[in-house]
Scaffold this motif. Sequence first.
Motif, PDB file in Angstrom:
ATOM      1  N   GLU B 169       0.759  -1.256   0.032  1.00  0.00           N
ATOM      2  CA  GLU B 169       0.065  -0.152   0.038  1.00  0.00           C
ATOM      3  C   GLU B 169       0.907   1.290   0.124  1.00  0.00           C
ATOM      4  O   GLU B 169       1.955   1.213   0.617  1.00  0.00           O
ATOM      5  N   THR B 170       0.516   2.098  -1.020  1.00  0.00           N
ATOM      6  CA  THR B 170       1.164   3.284  -0.699  1.00  0.00           C
ATOM      7  C   THR B 170       0.504   4.602  -0.498  1.00  0.00           C
ATOM      8  O   THR B 170      -0.661   4.543  -0.719  1.00  0.00           O
ATOM      9  N   ARG B 171       1.225   5.705   0.082  1.00  0.00           N
ATOM     10  CA  ARG B 171       0.637   7.069   0.424  1.00  0.00           C
ATOM     11  C   ARG B 171       1.323   7.793   0.259  1.00  0.00           C
ATOM     12  O   ARG B 171       2.385   7.771   0.453  1.00  0.00           O
ATOM     13  N   ARG B 172       1.195   9.199  -0.202  1.00  0.00           N
ATOM     14  CA  ARG B 172       1.827  10.376  -0.337  1.00  0.00           C
ATOM     15  C   ARG B 172       2.108  11.065   0.887  1.00  0.00           C
ATOM     16  O   ARG B 172       1.228  10.768   2.039  1.00  0.00           O
ATOM     17  N   THR B 173       3.407  11.606   1.200  1.00  0.00           N
ATOM     18  CA  THR B 173       3.569  12.277   2.313  1.00  0.00           C
ATOM     19  C   THR B 173       4.187  13.590   2.044  1.00  0.00           C
ATOM     20  O   THR B 173       4.279  13.905   0.755  1.00  0.00           O
ATOM     21  N   ASP B 174       4.157  14.647   2.965  1.00  0.00           N
ATOM     22  CA  ASP B 174       4.646  15.834   2.775  1.00  0.00           C
ATOM     23  C   ASP B 174       6.160  15.753   2.132  1.00  0.00           C
ATOM     24  O   ASP B 174       6.460  16.540   0.973  1.00  0.00           O
ATOM     25  N   ALA B 175       6.963  14.889   2.662  1.00  0.00           N
ATOM     26  CA  ALA B 175       8.364  14.585   1.980  1.00  0.00           C
ATOM     27  C   ALA B 175       8.389  14.030   0.771  1.00  0.00           C
ATOM     28  O   ALA B 175       9.348  13.751   0.055  1.00  0.00           O
ATOM     29  N   GLY B 176       7.381  13.020   0.299  1.00  0.00           N
ATOM     30  CA  GLY B 176       7.360  12.139  -0.711  1.00  0.00           C
ATOM     31  C   GLY B 176       6.429  11.164  -0.652  1.00  0.00           C
ATOM     32  O   GLY B 176       5.161  11.398  -1.029  1.00  0.00           O
ATOM     33  N   ALA B 209       5.590   6.123  -6.256  1.00  0.00           N
ATOM     34  CA  ALA B 209       4.767   6.733  -5.750  1.00  0.00           C
ATOM     35  C   ALA B 209       4.904   8.490  -5.430  1.00  0.00           C
ATOM     36  O   ALA B 209       4.476   9.344  -5.396  1.00  0.00           O
ATOM     37  N   ALA B 210       6.274   8.488  -4.835  1.00  0.00           N
ATOM     38  CA  ALA B 210       6.848   9.754  -4.589  1.00  0.00           C
ATOM     39  C   ALA B 210       6.961  10.628  -5.765  1.00  0.00           C
ATOM     40  O   ALA B 210       6.741  11.939  -5.819  1.00  0.00           O
ATOM     41  N   VAL B 211       7.457  10.175  -7.111  1.00  0.00           N
ATOM     42  CA  VAL B 211       7.568  11.036  -8.361  1.00  0.00           C
ATOM     43  C   VAL B 211       6.243  11.190  -8.872  1.00  0.00           C
ATOM     44  O   VAL B 211       5.672  12.349  -9.289  1.00  0.00           O
ATOM     45  N   ARG B 212       5.342  10.191  -8.602  1.00  0.00           N
ATOM     46  CA  ARG B 212       4.047  10.461  -9.118  1.00  0.00           C
ATOM     47  C   ARG B 212       3.357  11.660  -8.309  1.00  0.00           C
ATOM     48  O   ARG B 212       2.667  12.362  -8.885  1.00  0.00           O
ATOM     49  N   GLY B 213       3.478  11.485  -7.061  1.00  0.00           N
ATOM     50  CA  GLY B 213       2.831  12.545  -6.220  1.00  0.00           C
ATOM     51  C   GLY B 213       3.531  14.116  -6.419  1.00  0.00           C
ATOM     52  O   GLY B 213       2.767  15.230  -6.539  1.00  0.00           O
ATOM     53  N   LEU B 214       4.825  14.022  -6.764  1.00  0.00           N
ATOM     54  CA  LEU B 214       5.378  15.343  -7.126  1.00  0.00           C
ATOM     55  C   LEU B 214       5.124  15.860  -8.427  1.00  0.00           C
ATOM     56  O   LEU B 214       4.825  17.178  -8.879  1.00  0.00           O
ATOM     57  N   GLN B 238       8.297  -1.014   5.968  1.00  0.00           N
ATOM     58  CA  GLN B 238       8.040   0.416   5.479  1.00  0.00           C
ATOM     59  C   GLN B 238       8.947   1.142   4.701  1.00  0.00           C
ATOM     60  O   GLN B 238       9.901   1.159   5.343  1.00  0.00           O
ATOM     61  N   ALA B 239       9.000   1.177   3.288  1.00  0.00           N
ATOM     62  CA  ALA B 239       9.849   2.030   2.462  1.00  0.00           C
ATOM     63  C   ALA B 239       9.449   3.766   2.571  1.00  0.00           C
ATOM     64  O   ALA B 239       8.281   4.086   2.113  1.00  0.00           O
ATOM     65  N   THR B 240      10.125   4.569   2.772  1.00  0.00           N
ATOM     66  CA  THR B 240      10.061   5.970   2.913  1.00  0.00           C
ATOM     67  C   THR B 240      10.819   6.430   1.782  1.00  0.00           C
ATOM     68  O   THR B 240      12.093   6.444   1.787  1.00  0.00           O
ATOM     69  N   ALA B 241      10.133   7.273   0.775  1.00  0.00           N
ATOM     70  CA  ALA B 241      10.900   7.849  -0.259  1.00  0.00           C
ATOM     71  C   ALA B 241      10.972   9.367  -0.250  1.00  0.00           C
ATOM     72  O   ALA B 241       9.969  10.015   0.051  1.00  0.00           O
ATOM     73  N   SER B 242      11.834   9.956  -0.678  1.00  0.00           N
ATOM     74  CA  SER B 242      12.281  11.289  -0.939  1.00  0.00           C
ATOM     75  C   SER B 242      12.799  11.664  -2.178  1.00  0.00           C
ATOM     76  O   SER B 242      13.786  11.096  -2.476  1.00  0.00           O
ATOM     77  N   VAL B 243      12.198  12.724  -2.857  1.00  0.00           N
ATOM     78  CA  VAL B 243      12.908  13.185  -4.352  1.00  0.00           C
ATOM     79  C   VAL B 243      13.873  13.976  -4.054  1.00  0.00           C
ATOM     80  O   VAL B 243      13.867  15.065  -3.437  1.00  0.00           O
ATOM     81  N   LEU B 252      15.873  11.592  -9.334  1.00  0.00           N
ATOM     82  CA  LEU B 252      16.709  10.812  -8.293  1.00  0.00           C
ATOM     83  C   LEU B 252      15.901  10.561  -6.923  1.00  0.00           C
ATOM     84  O   LEU B 252      15.360  11.834  -6.760  1.00  0.00           O
ATOM     85  N   VAL B 253      15.639   9.424  -6.327  1.00  0.00           N
ATOM     86  CA  VAL B 253      14.933   9.298  -5.126  1.00  0.00           C
ATOM     87  C   VAL B 253      15.670   8.454  -4.199  1.00  0.00           C
ATOM     88  O   VAL B 253      16.415   7.409  -4.620  1.00  0.00           O
ATOM     89  N   ARG B 254      15.847   8.810  -3.049  1.00  0.00           N
ATOM     90  CA  ARG B 254      16.326   8.112  -1.991  1.00  0.00           C
ATOM     91  C   ARG B 254      15.263   7.475  -1.147  1.00  0.00           C
ATOM     92  O   ARG B 254      14.128   8.068  -0.725  1.00  0.00           O
TER      93      ARG B 254
END
Lengths: 294, 282
Positions: B169-176, B209-214, B238-243, B252-254
């Motif tokens: 399951e994925t969800r957007r966050t403020d950071a990614g 999901a991070a890039v899609r949200g951005l 849980q994987a936490t992604a930030s662009v 580029l995503v970490r």
Amino acid sequence: MAPAEQYPPRRHVHRDLRLALEHAADGSGRAWLPVTTEVLTEGGGVRAGVLAVLVDVLAAGLALRAVSPDWVATADLTLHLTGAPLGDAGGTEKDHGEAGEIEARARVLRRGRTTVVCEVEVLDASGSPAGIGTMTFAVLARRDGNPAAGTPPGGFPRVSLAVDGSGLRGPVLDELGITVTDAASGEVRVPLADFVRNSLGSLQGGVLATLACVSAEEAIGAACGTRVDAVDLHVTYLAAAREGPAHATAEVLAAESDWGCARVDVLDGPGGRLAAIARVTAAATSPRADPVRT
Amino acid sequence: MKRLHDGSLGTDVSRFVRVAMREVGDWESGEVRLEADCPADDHLLGPGGGIRAGALLTMVDNVGGMSAGLAALPDAWVVSTSMMLRSSHVAAPGVLHLSSHVVRAGRNSMVTDVRVVGGDGTPLASGVLSSAVLTPEGGAPEWDRPISLRYGPEEAEDLPRLLDWIGIETRRTDAGAVATAELTDALRNPWGILHGGVTATIVDAAGEAAVRGLTGSEAATADCMLHYLAPGRVGPVQATASVLGHRPDGHLVRIEVHDLGAERLFATAITTVREVGVEEPS
């Protein structure tokens, strides 16, 4: 070859890049690279290979500290640049943390029985994030002849690796001795001189990464029909390059209008022993409109 | 550890990606080379219609890991410590051919080079898998050499999409973005820890999901550098992604991956994610 206790010798890439290092008490560290025209590409960014040298020196020092009294050998190095410009030349090493220096910040992510993993952030001359890298080191039992790592338990404040007279006297690739013999195939080579050796006498890992970058840039540039600079690299070190010269060839995996990707093999000596394999992504850059003055 | 004498077992993960591999190197002299065919069907597709990066990474982990393990025999086996994959072209549906060979066989570690080619011979991806050599309780698995294995059903009909099968399951966050999944038994490898390919797929999903949200665009992971720092044992994961930035080759995503039940970071990754189209309104 310089004796281990005198590593690095007075004329060495680490000294002539005028790198500076600092280790904190918590096992983290920082390093700095003054930005001069000699380390820039035609597009005005700091060469990825030079950043690899910076990252390697910093992370290796932290890894050594984590495993002391044992030693380490670099297993792999990755560097991912965000694509943002990396600063203007013109700064001096006196400008601690101010414009004119690239800063790297590293920490140990994992200290295992046989490996150490470090993560390094790269900041541009304005202090903005410009890239991130990781390095994996294999833990080796200490041998006679290994230099004394000698890092105080509490770390040490900023210290420069430069000595009197240190400094690049021309473009960094010329200083390293890297020559291009065939651009389309990414065929490049570097002689194994004291200037580029590590403390164990083989080709320094960051210099090998620089060789791989140049190989990929030449081949991808030829395939894309435009100048490109490395923005992403992954190097796996398979064997120490002790014989020299080291030479690299590239196989272009993808070539778009403004970026490409290549696999690079780095071989050592006339026998051609496979020393490393790399994957490099390079992207198009434009020459600077306003030449930088130092 | 399971003993795979007849090759008909494998993990649930390898059965899901339906890997068929065979040994082609001169194994008696120590050379380890494998070739594999992976029918990349609809259940493995990702955004843009190509094979999902997580599926490719799972194939690489399976085939590369088997190569490394064979090189560690007879007294030891391996666990993946890092995996790198660079995609050069979108892997369209069809049969993917993988070739792997061990380029370094050390006492404590193995390095395997893996290439992925499409059915028409187009190079699609290139990767490197690093593995740590370990001695399993009960000894290393026994294999009839040269190995010839086929995992999974003959047909892929009715298989759920990879992300759905894992339960991501994925969800957007403020950071990614974050991607989360329970650590079920079906997702474990023979060591009993989270399968490396599943970790890679969770990373894949989080980055996209991070890039899609951005950007508001559909996005697909193209490249991945993944470090396995510790085993994933408890879950949920849980994987936490930030662009981090944008380049001509993508964003580029970490990503950091935590085992929430064990309260620890167990993997980190850097991915390149490319926009592949306009996101469909939900």
